[in-house]
Design an enzyme around this catalytic site. Structure first.
Site, mmCIF file in Angstrom:
data_model
loop_
_atom_site.group_PDB
_atom_site.id
_atom_site.type_symbol
_atom_site.label_atom_id
_atom_site.label_comp_id
_atom_site.label_asym_id
_atom_site.label_seq_id
_atom_site.Cartn_x
_atom_site.Cartn_y
_atom_site.Cartn_z
ATOM 1 N N SER A 49 0.974 -1.057 -0.110
ATOM 2 C CA SER A 49 -0.081 0.141 0.021
ATOM 3 C C SER A 49 0.700 1.233 -0.115
ATOM 4 O O SER A 49 0.496 2.033 -0.146
ATOM 5 C CB SER A 49 -0.898 -0.052 1.092
ATOM 6 N N ASP A 87 5.291 -7.186 2.519
ATOM 7 C CA ASP A 87 4.478 -7.626 1.264
ATOM 8 C C ASP A 87 5.243 -8.047 0.203
ATOM 9 O O ASP A 87 6.162 -7.503 -0.125
ATOM 10 C CB ASP A 87 3.346 -6.677 0.928
ATOM 11 N N GLU A 186 -9.741 -8.836 4.397
ATOM 12 C CA GLU A 186 -9.746 -7.245 3.827
ATOM 13 C C GLU A 186 -11.239 -7.228 3.260
ATOM 14 O O GLU A 186 -11.646 -7.890 2.536
ATOM 15 C CB GLU A 186 -8.820 -6.976 3.070
#
Length: 290
Positions: A49, A87, A186
């Site tokens: 992100s 990630d 999510e």
């Protein structure tokens, strides 16, 4: 928090059994991670992100393994007593296992991450198994998976009908069986997230997945509204609006520079008379004093 000890995957599973929620926050640089650790966060995620909130992209897809290694290294230098995940970015774990291992090795050896996170369900289970067999802790990520946003038709809530709920349950169970130590859920409906959390023996971490996951995660810049063009999100709670404070502080600085009220006398350094004489000459210096 000098006496703080980083969690490990055994302690996390024990916390789930005991009903102790896990707190997780994203961080992408040294000061953010340092503040998060000092505040007592359990886990830090160096999320892809960062593409949206730090690098200015409109999705996570352009983020590279070099980007992730760079930011992970900054975070691990800052938060040496916190469990840190990184990630795996887009298309770095869908090829050969050798290619995947190269990326993982960089994140853990160069970046210093304790574990990696990977988006996907059944299609990545064989990769999760291979990584777990190699001693790599892997957190799964299902529900809304931003790296697949072009395939799933945008940022849509997952688990809204029986078929989709069963798909998510099947994916969660398969990831656990493959060796994942935890799963991030999510934008999943609360009822489905609760059922998955109850069915698994490993912790679930929710973001927009309701109240019954084993932990929660938010993006640093959402939690603190640390952005110039913040967009409201239903699943986010703002705990401090530092974006407005930063903007106001910089605006005041600009005004004071323009008005010559900064720097003030308290901000400057004086020179000895000998220095002034060398610059302007003794006569000029004495004349200035008379």
């Amino acid at each position: 928090m000098a006496n703080k000890q980083a969690l490990n995957i055994v302690k996390m599973k024990k916390m789930k059994t005991e009903g102790v929620p896990l707190s997780m926050l994203t961080a992408y640089d040294y000061p953010s991670a340092r503040l998060a650790e000092e505040a007592g966060i359990d886990l830090i995620l160096v999320g892809d992100s960062l593409g949206n909130v730090v690098l200015g992209y409109d999705s996570t897809l352009p983020v590279t393994i070099d980007d992730m290694v760079y930011h992970t290294r900054s975070v691990t230098r800052a938060a040496q007593h916190t469990f840190i995940l990184a990630d795996m970015p887009f298309m770095t774990y869908h090829g050969s296992i050798d290619e995947t291992l190269r990326g993982v090795r960089r994140l853990m050896q160069e970046g210093g991450a304790h574990a990696v996170k990977m988006e996907g369900g059944l299609e990545i289970c064989s990769t999760v198994s291979a990584l777990a067999a190699a001693g790599v802790p892997v957190m799964g990520h299902i529900g809304l998976t931003p790296q697949s946003v072009n395939m799933i038709g945008g940022y849509r809530i997952q688990g809204k009908d029986a078929k989709d709920a069963q798909r998510l349950m099947d994916e969660a169970l398969a990831l656990e069986a493959a060796g994942a130590f935890a799963i991030l859920l999510e934008l999943v409906t609360e009822e489905v997230a609760a059922a998955i959390s109850k069915a698994l023996s490993i912790p679930t971490i929710g973001i927009g997945a309701g109240r019954y996951c084993d932990g929660q995660v938010l993006v640093y810049h959402d939690l603190l509204r640390y952005t110039a063009d913040y967009r409201e999100k239903r699943f986010v709670k703002t705990y401090a609006d530092i974006g407005s404070l930063i903007r106001e502080g910089i605006s005041q600085y600009v005004q004071e520079v323009k008005q010559r009220t900064f720097p003030e006398e308290s901000h400057v350094f004086g020179a000895d008379e000998s220095v002034l004489e060398s610059l302007y000459g003794a006569a000029v210096t004495k004349g200035a004093k008379s």
